[in-house]
Enzyme design. Sequence first.
Site, PDB file in Angstrom:
ATOM      1  CB  CYS A   2      -0.872   0.036   1.244  1.00 41.99           C
ATOM      2  SG  CYS A   2      -1.766  -1.467   1.535  1.00 41.99           S
ATOM      3  NE  ARG A  27       4.708   1.349  -1.631  1.00 42.28           N
ATOM      4  CZ  ARG A  27       5.823   1.202  -0.951  1.00 42.28           C
ATOM      5  NH1 ARG A  27       6.926   1.753  -1.406  1.00 42.28           N
ATOM      6  NH2 ARG A  27       5.863   0.525   0.163  1.00 42.28           N
ATOM      7  CD1 TRP A  76      -1.396  -6.438  -1.694  1.00 41.21           C
ATOM      8  CD2 TRP A  76      -1.245  -5.669  -3.782  1.00 41.21           C
ATOM      9  NE1 TRP A  76      -1.049  -7.484  -2.498  1.00 41.21           N
ATOM     10  CE2 TRP A  76      -0.945  -7.050  -3.783  1.00 41.21           C
ATOM     11  CE3 TRP A  76      -1.196  -4.973  -4.999  1.00 41.21           C
ATOM     12  CZ2 TRP A  76      -0.605  -7.745  -4.936  1.00 41.21           C
ATOM     13  CZ3 TRP A  76      -0.857  -5.674  -6.143  1.00 41.21           C
ATOM     14  CH2 TRP A  76      -0.561  -7.034  -6.112  1.00 41.21           C
ATOM     15  CG  ASN A 100       0.926   1.663   3.912  1.00 43.65           C
ATOM     16  OD1 ASN A 100      -0.225   1.683   3.493  1.00 43.65           O
ATOM     17  ND2 ASN A 100       1.956   2.176   3.268  1.00 43.65           N
ATOM     18  N   GLY A 101       0.269  -1.749   6.679  1.00 42.82           N
ATOM     19  CA  GLY A 101       0.692  -2.783   7.620  1.00 42.82           C
ATOM     20  C   GLY A 101      -0.494  -3.647   7.994  1.00 42.82           C
ATOM     21  CD  GLU A 477      12.178 -20.371  -7.928  1.00 49.30           C
ATOM     22  OE1 GLU A 477      11.556 -21.083  -8.723  1.00 49.30           O
ATOM     23  OE2 GLU A 477      12.117 -19.118  -7.950  1.00 49.30           O
ATOM     24  CE  LYS A 481      13.420 -17.082 -10.423  1.00 52.42           C
ATOM     25  NZ  LYS A 481      12.109 -17.252  -9.947  1.00 52.42           N
ATOM     26  CD  GLU A 484      12.328 -17.031 -14.501  1.00 48.86           C
ATOM     27  OE1 GLU A 484      11.222 -16.575 -14.739  1.00 48.86           O
ATOM     28  OE2 GLU A 484      12.779 -17.131 -13.337  1.00 48.86           O
ATOM     29  CG  HIS A 500      19.668 -43.201 -11.409  1.00 49.23           C
ATOM     30  ND1 HIS A 500      19.788 -44.566 -11.339  1.00 49.23           N
ATOM     31  CD2 HIS A 500      19.572 -42.773 -10.140  1.00 49.23           C
ATOM     32  CE1 HIS A 500      19.733 -44.945 -10.068  1.00 49.23           C
ATOM     33  NE2 HIS A 500      19.614 -43.869  -9.322  1.00 49.23           N
ATOM     34  CE  LYS A 596       5.733 -10.882 -11.610  1.00 50.82           C
ATOM     35  NZ  LYS A 596       6.793 -11.725 -11.064  1.00 50.82           N
TER      36      LYS A 596
HETATM   37  C1  F6R Z   1       9.472 -17.548 -12.670  1.00 52.38           C
HETATM   38  C2  F6R Z   1       8.108 -17.089 -12.800  1.00 52.38           C
HETATM   39  C3  F6R Z   1       7.128 -17.997 -13.445  1.00 52.38           C
HETATM   40  C4  F6R Z   1       5.802 -17.985 -12.669  1.00 52.38           C
HETATM   41  C5  F6R Z   1       4.737 -18.785 -13.436  1.00 52.38           C
HETATM   42  C6  F6R Z   1       3.442 -18.888 -12.663  1.00 52.38           C
HETATM   43  O1  F6R Z   1      10.302 -16.599 -12.095  1.00 52.38           O
HETATM   44  O2  F6R Z   1       7.765 -16.013 -12.406  1.00 52.38           O
HETATM   45  O3  F6R Z   1       7.618 -19.297 -13.566  1.00 52.38           O
HETATM   46  O4  F6R Z   1       6.022 -18.528 -11.418  1.00 52.38           O
HETATM   47  O5  F6R Z   1       4.493 -18.186 -14.671  1.00 52.38           O
HETATM   48  O6  F6R Z   1       2.918 -17.626 -12.419  1.00 52.38           O
HETATM   49  P1  F6R Z   1       1.851 -17.388 -11.281  1.00 52.38           P
HETATM   50  O7  F6R Z   1       2.491 -17.695  -9.993  1.00 52.38           O
HETATM   51  O8  F6R Z   1       1.454 -15.952 -11.430  1.00 52.38           O
HETATM   52  O9  F6R Z   1       0.711 -18.331 -11.563  1.00 52.38           O
END
Ligand code: F6R
Length: 601
Positions: A2, A27, A76, A100-101, A477, A481, A484, A500, A596
């Site tokens: 927020c 934000r 938010w 906020n909080g 993960e 990262k 990507e 294996h 995103k």
């Molecule tokens: C990786 C990343 C993607 C999302 C995936 C699912 O850094 O951001 O792999 O995790 O596209 O997205 P959500 O969580 O929004 O369903």
Amino acid sequence: MCGIVGYIGKQDTTKYLLDGLKELEYRGYDSAGIALLNTDKIDVFKALGKLENLKNKVDNASLSSSYEIGIGHTRWATHGKPTELNAHPHLGEYSYVVHNGIIENYKELKEELIEQGHSFVSQTDTEVIVHLFENYQNKLNNPIEAFKETISRLDGAFSILLISKADPSKIFFFKHGSPLIVAQGNEEGEVLFASSDAPLIGLANDVVYLEDGVGGIASTEGIEFLSDDYSWSTLPTSKQFAQKDGYRFFMEKEIYEQSDVVSDCMLGRIQDNGIDFDEIDESLIEGIKEIKICACGTSYHAGLTSSYLFERLSKVKCNVEIASEFRYKEPLLSDDTLFIVISQSGETADTLEALKMAKNAGLKSLVVCNVDNSSMTRTADHTILTRAGIEKGVASTKAFSTQTVVLWMLALYFAKAKETISSEKLQEELHALREVPKSLIVEDKLHEKTRRLAKRYLHGHGFFFIGRDVFFPLALEGALKLKEISYLHAEGYPAGEMKHGPIALADPELFTIALMPQNLLYDKIKSNVEELSARDSTICAISPLDFELADDFIKTLKTDHYMLEFFEMLIALQLLSMEISIRLGNDVDMPRNLAKSVTVE
Ligand code: F6R
């Protein structure tokens, strides 16, 4: 998360508030509002969605009065849906507050205030603040004392601006947890407030970044602090820099934010003897024999991590599927299964479709999500919000840590309800959970180490990330990262799988990032890494224990719970991939080919 703004002065109050909120748009928010005070009159405007909607309402009102005081907020949602009623500022009888909080003890306070005749209109925790203030003001007839009393009753995180007809020349402010800045404006008698630098740039030079526990009272006469614990600083001049809170990339800011957002995520949910979620009750698990989790990408990794916790702690069978696979496999679903989807955005097409399939098959459903009022929160029977605030970097960071914490808390919630955990073990787990924010603090030494390592890991033919148990999804993960944002080839593997097949790739140009926790299967992973080292793979070990075969070493702190090691290693992996990406000159926040939110199949 927020945003807060506030203004005292003779310039255009409405303009400062609306422009200031615009500067805080980055934000993320789902509703916004402002309150304008003019001696004995308070005008309030609230709107759902974009700030444009709020601005239209203000414009249509053709305000005639001039206001010397105002407060504003972008919300938010964390407690209660994104609706106009739940939007800030919140009203008592004659006062307004923005906050906020999260007020951890709001339920107790609300009950107490209702008993004393106050009535509430919103579902928020914030509304208790303004009623509490008026309750004290009605008794004490002294707004400053009433404000101090109010603050002393609040638990949790609260940065607040409060205005009241009881003293219409002042803004009462307090900071605890969430950020708040007070500034001496460039015009005479002007005092400005904002929850980050951006709205203040160009309008003020001297600011106080309030410390926790510091508050005061502002008027055109000046600012009076309630303690001496403050100092003046000079405001930076770049807005772009300010939006990233001084970090180079949103991803970096979000990595650093994790300790705070995980604290927000846990606020009010960890009790002395168990976990409490406002959003669910134990009827959710009645008749449930199995959990099925569906998600994509990073959210899938959080799900996979939690499957170890659900089986270990709550003794419920748990399996996890990638949503795009689940959709077309003609899955067998039975109504004694709880269907959990995990999604940062709540809009990912494959996960949403999987959720709809489960609902159509009559399963109980729950979404762990960061965005209230998203397609998934509107579809699922129940929602638990992760409270991470908007995530701007395409590579997900704080969404993952908050999802994992929510799922860990959920596993404990089930464990207690099903009586599969002793009270001693439960206390150990709660203790560890409370320590997570500490494990997520980014130490300068660690960041510097990943910066130096990044130089050496730019070439080669690929990366293996290996781990066991929950450190296997963490390895996945870490690899995701890296690929990507660096575009280097990286794979995550369960360490025991190497022999294996994948070990055939081992040579000095293959970099192995080995997750070697002290508290879980250390000897097993150690022998897997030794096998890779014997085949000349370059080893970077992440561990609290020295490992002589490592070519490089990232030392984590010794802790007594493997999940704390998990979060420490997460930070190291996120930083390492970001630093490699920076060295390669890539756009960290907007990597090529990625979006995103993936709203197409
Ligand atoms: C990786 C990343 C993607 C999302 C995936 C699912 O850094 O951001 O792999 O995790 O596209 O997205 P959500 O969580 O929004 O369903």
